[in-house]
Design an enzyme around this catalytic site. Structure first.
Site, mmCIF file in Angstrom:
data_model
loop_
_atom_site.group_PDB
_atom_site.id
_atom_site.type_symbol
_atom_site.label_atom_id
_atom_site.label_comp_id
_atom_site.label_asym_id
_atom_site.label_seq_id
_atom_site.Cartn_x
_atom_site.Cartn_y
_atom_site.Cartn_z
ATOM 1 N N GLU A 59 -35.852 36.764 16.556
ATOM 2 C CA GLU A 59 -35.470 37.262 15.540
ATOM 3 C C GLU A 59 -36.325 38.727 15.228
ATOM 4 O O GLU A 59 -35.786 39.693 14.756
ATOM 5 C CB GLU A 59 -36.243 36.257 14.291
ATOM 6 C CG GLU A 59 -35.711 36.827 12.984
ATOM 7 C CD GLU A 59 -36.401 36.257 11.795
ATOM 8 O OE1 GLU A 59 -35.786 35.997 10.805
ATOM 9 O OE2 GLU A 59 -37.568 35.961 12.037
ATOM 10 N N TRP B 232 -30.828 32.576 10.426
ATOM 11 C CA TRP B 232 -30.044 33.176 9.441
ATOM 12 C C TRP B 232 -28.656 32.562 8.985
ATOM 13 O O TRP B 232 -27.946 33.352 8.027
ATOM 14 C CB TRP B 232 -30.006 34.712 9.671
ATOM 15 C CG TRP B 232 -31.481 35.498 9.365
ATOM 16 C CD1 TRP B 232 -32.486 35.692 10.276
ATOM 17 C CD2 TRP B 232 -31.740 36.147 8.078
ATOM 18 N NE1 TRP B 232 -33.236 36.525 9.697
ATOM 19 C CE2 TRP B 232 -33.206 36.582 8.299
ATOM 20 C CE3 TRP B 232 -31.184 36.032 7.211
ATOM 21 C CZ2 TRP B 232 -33.692 37.359 7.287
ATOM 22 C CZ3 TRP B 232 -31.849 36.859 6.204
ATOM 23 C CH2 TRP B 232 -32.836 37.127 6.287
ATOM 24 N N TYR C 1 -33.788 43.106 6.204
ATOM 25 C CA TYR C 1 -35.080 43.918 7.158
ATOM 26 C C TYR C 1 -34.926 44.921 8.006
ATOM 27 O O TYR C 1 -35.243 46.181 7.609
ATOM 28 C CB TYR C 1 -35.804 42.613 7.773
ATOM 29 C CG TYR C 1 -36.413 41.620 6.969
ATOM 30 C CD1 TYR C 1 -37.307 41.583 6.216
ATOM 31 C CD2 TYR C 1 -35.740 40.468 6.826
ATOM 32 C CE1 TYR C 1 -37.924 40.612 5.594
ATOM 33 C CE2 TYR C 1 -35.962 39.336 5.956
ATOM 34 C CZ TYR C 1 -37.414 39.458 5.265
ATOM 35 O OH TYR C 1 -37.670 38.387 4.496
ATOM 36 N N CYS D 39 -38.627 38.800 2.297
ATOM 37 C CA CYS D 39 -39.637 38.090 1.491
ATOM 38 C C CYS D 39 -41.018 38.629 2.352
ATOM 39 O O CYS D 39 -42.071 38.940 1.437
ATOM 40 C CB CYS D 39 -39.704 36.560 2.105
ATOM 41 S SG CYS D 39 -38.312 35.825 1.281
ATOM 42 N N ARG E 148 -43.713 38.481 -0.723
ATOM 43 C CA ARG E 148 -43.769 38.115 -1.991
ATOM 44 C C ARG E 148 -43.243 36.722 -2.510
ATOM 45 O O ARG E 148 -43.895 36.247 -3.617
ATOM 46 C CB ARG E 148 -42.431 39.075 -2.779
ATOM 47 C CG ARG E 148 -41.284 38.637 -2.077
ATOM 48 C CD ARG E 148 -39.897 39.259 -2.866
ATOM 49 N NE ARG E 148 -38.854 38.643 -2.035
ATOM 50 C CZ ARG E 148 -38.126 37.686 -2.575
ATOM 51 N NH1 ARG E 148 -38.610 36.842 -3.433
ATOM 52 N NH2 ARG E 148 -36.997 37.245 -1.765
ATOM 53 N N SER E 149 -42.724 36.304 -1.557
ATOM 54 C CA SER E 149 -42.486 34.696 -1.681
ATOM 55 C C SER E 149 -42.400 34.012 -0.333
ATOM 56 O O SER E 149 -41.910 34.661 0.795
ATOM 57 C CB SER E 149 -40.737 34.712 -2.177
ATOM 58 O OG SER E 149 -40.483 33.263 -2.170
ATOM 59 N N CYS E 150 -43.029 32.822 -0.377
ATOM 60 C CA CYS E 150 -43.233 32.086 0.965
ATOM 61 C C CYS E 150 -43.315 30.673 0.977
ATOM 62 O O CYS E 150 -43.856 30.025 0.236
ATOM 63 C CB CYS E 150 -44.880 32.499 1.351
ATOM 64 S SG CYS E 150 -45.319 31.808 2.990
ATOM 65 N N ASP E 151 -42.164 30.184 1.838
ATOM 66 C CA ASP E 151 -42.234 28.772 2.074
ATOM 67 C C ASP E 151 -43.065 28.184 3.097
ATOM 68 O O ASP E 151 -42.800 28.778 4.179
ATOM 69 C CB ASP E 151 -40.462 28.587 2.579
ATOM 70 C CG ASP E 151 -40.324 27.124 3.028
ATOM 71 O OD1 ASP E 151 -41.077 26.399 3.153
ATOM 72 O OD2 ASP E 151 -39.312 27.088 3.497
ATOM 73 N N ASN F 298 -43.401 33.275 10.039
ATOM 74 C CA ASN F 298 -43.755 34.640 9.523
ATOM 75 C C ASN F 298 -45.295 35.090 10.284
ATOM 76 O O ASN F 298 -45.499 36.404 10.626
ATOM 77 C CB ASN F 298 -44.033 34.634 8.075
ATOM 78 C CG ASN F 298 -42.831 34.313 7.437
ATOM 79 O OD1 ASN F 298 -42.730 33.865 6.310
ATOM 80 N ND2 ASN F 298 -41.680 34.901 7.722
#
Length: 310
Positions: free
Chosen positions: A67, A89, A131, A192, A212-215, A223
């Site tokens: 990725e 994706w 991205y 994210c 900003r946002s994280c699972d 990540n």
């Protein structure tokens, strides 16, 4: 008695435990619901080949690496990923396809169509300017008179950062930014992991990633690996040793339907110290291939699965 440092993975597990036990329950875009905290930090030493690769579950680091290499091409269509068996994706264009056509197609069949048909991939496989497009081809526009503009040359932020690290290492402007306000609404998923900043000190390259946002259960393991990988590649390209990787999260959350994964992972203890070896040195940051990376001493505990929230 000599004191030993705790295993770096405890940071991740402690963050997961804190969110699960203390986080605020919130409704979210997906409708699944989360437990969330705001503002979190993890720090990892990347010297001597170390990487933030979780051992309390298997992380498919080759998938995450493919990725990242795809991001660096600037491509925004999932076809190249699907051709490599990478499906991380696929769910977003698949969801759009199902909604617009009414066909309840499986992910496997959708991915197979993407691979077999360039025309189908062109129509249904594009994610918008996500991205990689922002990283290596940030759009610009030039005035042509009378209030009109034409598209200018795209900005390759990655190449610019590498050049600035070589020529002006003390700069505080070594930044790769993915959050293009003008194009966010065109993206299948707004970035994210949005802002990377690099810092040089004592011959070492450090990196901060703001997300900003994280699972935390599904996304963060990828990540952490991917950002540290980018840092390692850039360090090699600019003749610096890898230093510290700092991860910073905004809305840092666990999905409510990830309970079984969370509880099982929190029952495990980290062990081992995986090492990443970069084989060879490509001419540029854009020339790395999956064959350039080898992980040693990685013996993770079993894989843990949970549904992704789209």
């Amino acid at each position: 008695m000599l004191e030993t440092k705790p295993h770096p993975e405890w940071q991740y597990l402690d963050l997961m435990r804190r969110i699960w036990t203390e986080g605020s329950e919130r409704r979210d875009r997906t409708g699944v619901g989360t437990r969330s905290i705001f503002g979190a930090t993890l720090r990892y030493d990347l010297s001597c080949g170390r990487m933030p690769l979780l051992t309390t579950k298997r992380v498919y680091w080759k998938t995450a690496t493919r990725e990242m290499l795809w991001f660096l091409t600037g491509d925004t269509n999932i076809r190249v990923l699907c051709q490599q068996g990478v499906q991380i994706w696929t769910d977003w264009p698949l969801d759009k396809y199902r909604r617009e056509t009414g066909e309840d197609i499986s992910r496997e069949e959708f991915s197979d169509r993407i691979v077999k048909s360039a025309e189908f991939a062109k129509k249904w496989g594009d994610l918008g300017p996500v991205y990689g497009k922002q990283w290596v081809d940030w759009p610009t526009y030039e005035p042509v008179g009378e209030g009109a503009y034409r598209k200018g040359s795209g900005i390759n932020q990655v190449a610019q950062v590498i050049e600035s690290l070589r020529t002006n290492p003390g700069s505080r402007r070594h930044i790769i930014e993915g959050w293009n306000v003008a194009e966010v609404d065109q993206m299948a998923l707004p970035p994210c992991h949005k802002t990377y900043q690099f810092h040089v000190a004592d011959g070492r390259l450090n990196c901060v990633l703001y997300q900003r946002s994280c699972d935390v259960a599904l996304g963060l393991p990828f990540n952490l690996w991917s950002a540290a990988l980018l840092q390692r590649m850039i360090a090699q390209q600019v003749d610096l040793d890898p230093g510290e990787f700092v991860w910073m999260g905004g809305d840092t959350h666990l999905y409510l339907n990830h309970a079984s994964l969370v509880e099982e992972q929190l029952s495990r203890e980290p062990a081992g110290a995986p090492i990443l070896e970069i084989i060879g040195r490509p001419d540029t940051i854009f020339d790395y291939r999956i064959e350039n990376f080898e992980v040693q001493d990685y013996a993770p505990q079993g894989a843990l699965k949970a549904p992704i929230a789209v």
